[in-house]
Scaffold this active site. Structure first.
Site, PDB file in Angstrom:
ATOM      1  N   TYR A 191       0.843  -1.146  -0.094  1.00  0.00           N
ATOM      2  CA  TYR A 191      -0.130  -0.007   0.181  1.00  0.00           C
ATOM      3  C   TYR A 191       0.929   1.282  -0.093  1.00  0.00           C
ATOM      4  CZ  TYR A 191      -4.735  -1.894   0.827  1.00  0.00           C
ATOM      5  OH  TYR A 191      -5.825  -2.450   0.727  1.00  0.00           O
ATOM      6  N   ASP A 215      -3.438 -17.830  -0.514  1.00  0.00           N
ATOM      7  CA  ASP A 215      -4.835 -18.399  -1.348  1.00  0.00           C
ATOM      8  C   ASP A 215      -5.468 -19.778  -0.352  1.00  0.00           C
ATOM      9  OD1 ASP A 215      -2.102 -19.606  -1.574  1.00  0.00           O
ATOM     10  OD2 ASP A 215      -2.630 -20.313  -3.480  1.00  0.00           O
TER      11      ASP A 215
HETATM   12  C1  IPM Z   1     -10.469  -1.385   4.008  1.00  0.00           C
HETATM   13  C2  IPM Z   1     -10.724  -0.535   2.607  1.00  0.00           C
HETATM   14  C3  IPM Z   1      -9.479   0.203   2.358  1.00  0.00           C
HETATM   15  C4  IPM Z   1      -8.231  -0.522   2.394  1.00  0.00           C
HETATM   16  C5  IPM Z   1      -9.804   1.175   0.985  1.00  0.00           C
HETATM   17  C6  IPM Z   1     -10.910   1.874   1.106  1.00  0.00           C
HETATM   18  C7  IPM Z   1      -8.666   2.073   0.795  1.00  0.00           C
HETATM   19  O1  IPM Z   1     -10.831  -1.626   1.757  1.00  0.00           O
HETATM   20  O2  IPM Z   1     -10.246  -0.608   5.075  1.00  0.00           O
HETATM   21  O3  IPM Z   1     -10.278  -2.303   4.156  1.00  0.00           O
HETATM   22  O4  IPM Z   1      -8.031  -1.106   1.206  1.00  0.00           O
HETATM   23  O5  IPM Z   1      -7.643  -0.654   3.264  1.00  0.00           O
END
Ligand code: IPM
Ligand code: MG
Length: 361
Positions: free
Chosen positions: A141, A223
């Site tokens: 991320y 998975d």
């Molecule tokens: C979550 C959501 C978020 C993520 C999105 C909205 C950015 O899916 O909190 O699980 O991917 O972390």
């Protein structure tokens, strides 16, 4: 000392569900004379419309000063085409990163009375009670380098999945300690058969196991875990995983319960500061209709009282009130099998009524 609570309703049903949680909070503050200072601010698409940014600077400043943040939800299709930095999701990602909320706790438990709402056969999900501990400020991320290259052919885009030893240790520590307080089983999930970062993750978590001899540690490939969650979810107690795999697995786990509108979450940093949000999203399709289920947000308030506001007993009272609410047969539309469902704004008064009848409250 005064505890600071920041409420960020966000978009869609975030507005309605935070209003319900605030009603419960107001009741507890008045009843127990809690020294809480409560502030409201805009985030997400709502903040973008009003202030030109999904996470305005003053919100970030206030968030950093807060003990607990109650976060509703962000996003709606109308903002999907905004530039990357202006998208509502940036509010969430920005707060996680800026406050270093690395430990995301996502419980998935079944209220047995609601088992029929689950897409899975009752005998498989009965008594389901899993905690997913998701790493929230690292991995793919946030990994650098990242980007899109569109000035050469073919165009390409890339992200980096990266974890250092300290990041793995601090999330695994939260997971081991959570397992110690529960059924003492921890399953660490990655793709060690393919990814170096996963192999490294597995070696660090294995190394830490010697410090937790009372916890039974296992490892699974992501998975396989996706499959196991559906086939035999009760084999799990605590699952620990990276940002991306934890994101995916926690949606599967939440869906098992059939009632994503019931599940809270907590995102914590190392100084017990936390952001608390329901697992469901902004649900623009049902926004402003007074039909959303606010229980996940109220349960998130319970987590805030426990982890960031030093009120573990009140937290337990809310959890018990939610159980009573369900066993008394109260249902919002998402979990109702009949037509006469409760409206959003009818839920908090009922929870408060139950709290009043509980002698401790
Ligand atoms: C979550 C959501 C978020 C993520 C999105 C909205 C950015 O899916 O909190 O699980 O991917 O972390
Ligand atoms: Mg998700």
């Amino acid at each position: 000392m005064t505890k600071k609570v920041l409420i960020l309703p966000g978009d869609g049903i975030g507005q309605e569900v935070t209003a319900s949680a605030k009603e419960v909070l107001d009741y507890l503050v008045a009843k127990h004379n809690l020294d809480f200072a409560i502030t409201y601010m805009d985030v997400g698409g709502t903040a973008y419309e009003k202030h030109g940014s999904p996470l305005p600077d003053d919100v970030l400043v206030e968030a950093k000063k807060s003990d607990a943040i109650l976060f509703g939800a962000v996003g709606a299709p109308k903002w999907d085409n905004l530039d990357w930095d202006n998208r509502p999701e940036q509010a969430l990602l920005g707060l996680r990163k800026e406050l270093e909320l690395f430990a995301n706790l996502r419980p998935a438990f079944l209220f047995n009375e609601l088992a029929s709402a689950s897409p899975i056969k009752n005998n498989i999900i009965e008594n389901l009670d899993i905690l997913i501990v998701r790493e929230l400020t690292g991995g793919i991320y946030f990994g650098e380098p990242r980007g899109l290259v569109d000035d050469q052919s073919p165009h390409y885009a890339f992200n980096t999945m990266i974890y250092n030893e300290d990041e793995i240790r601090r999330i695994a520590k939260v997971a081991f300690e959570s397992a110690q307080k529960r059924n003492k089983k921890l399953c660490s999930v990655e793709k060690a058969n393919v990814l170096e970062v996963s192999k490294f993750w597995r070696s660090i978590v294995s190394d830490m196991a010697k410090d937790y001899p009372d916890v039974e540690l296992s490892h699974q490939l992501a998975d396989n875990t996706a499959m196991q969650l559906v086939l035999n979810p009760n084999q799990f107690d605590v699952i620990v995983s990276s940002n991306l795999f934890g994101d995916i697995l926690s949606d599967i786990a939440a869906t098992l319960t059939g009632s994503i509108g019931m599940l809270p979450s907590a995102s914590l940093n190392s100084s017990s500061q936390g952001m608390y949000e329901p697992c469901h999203g902004s649900a623009p399709d049902i926004a402003d209709q007074n039909i959303a289920n606010p229980i996940a947000m109220i349960a998130s308030l319970a987590m805030a009282l426990k982890y960031s506001l030093g009120e573990a007993k009140l937290s337990e009272s809310i959890d018990n009130a939610i159980k009573t609410f369900i066993s008394n047969g109260h249902r919002t539309k998402d979990i109702s099998t009949s037509d006469d469902a409760l409206n959003t704004n009818e839920v908090a008064p009922l929870i408060i009524e139950i709290l009043k009848n509980d002698s401790a409250n």
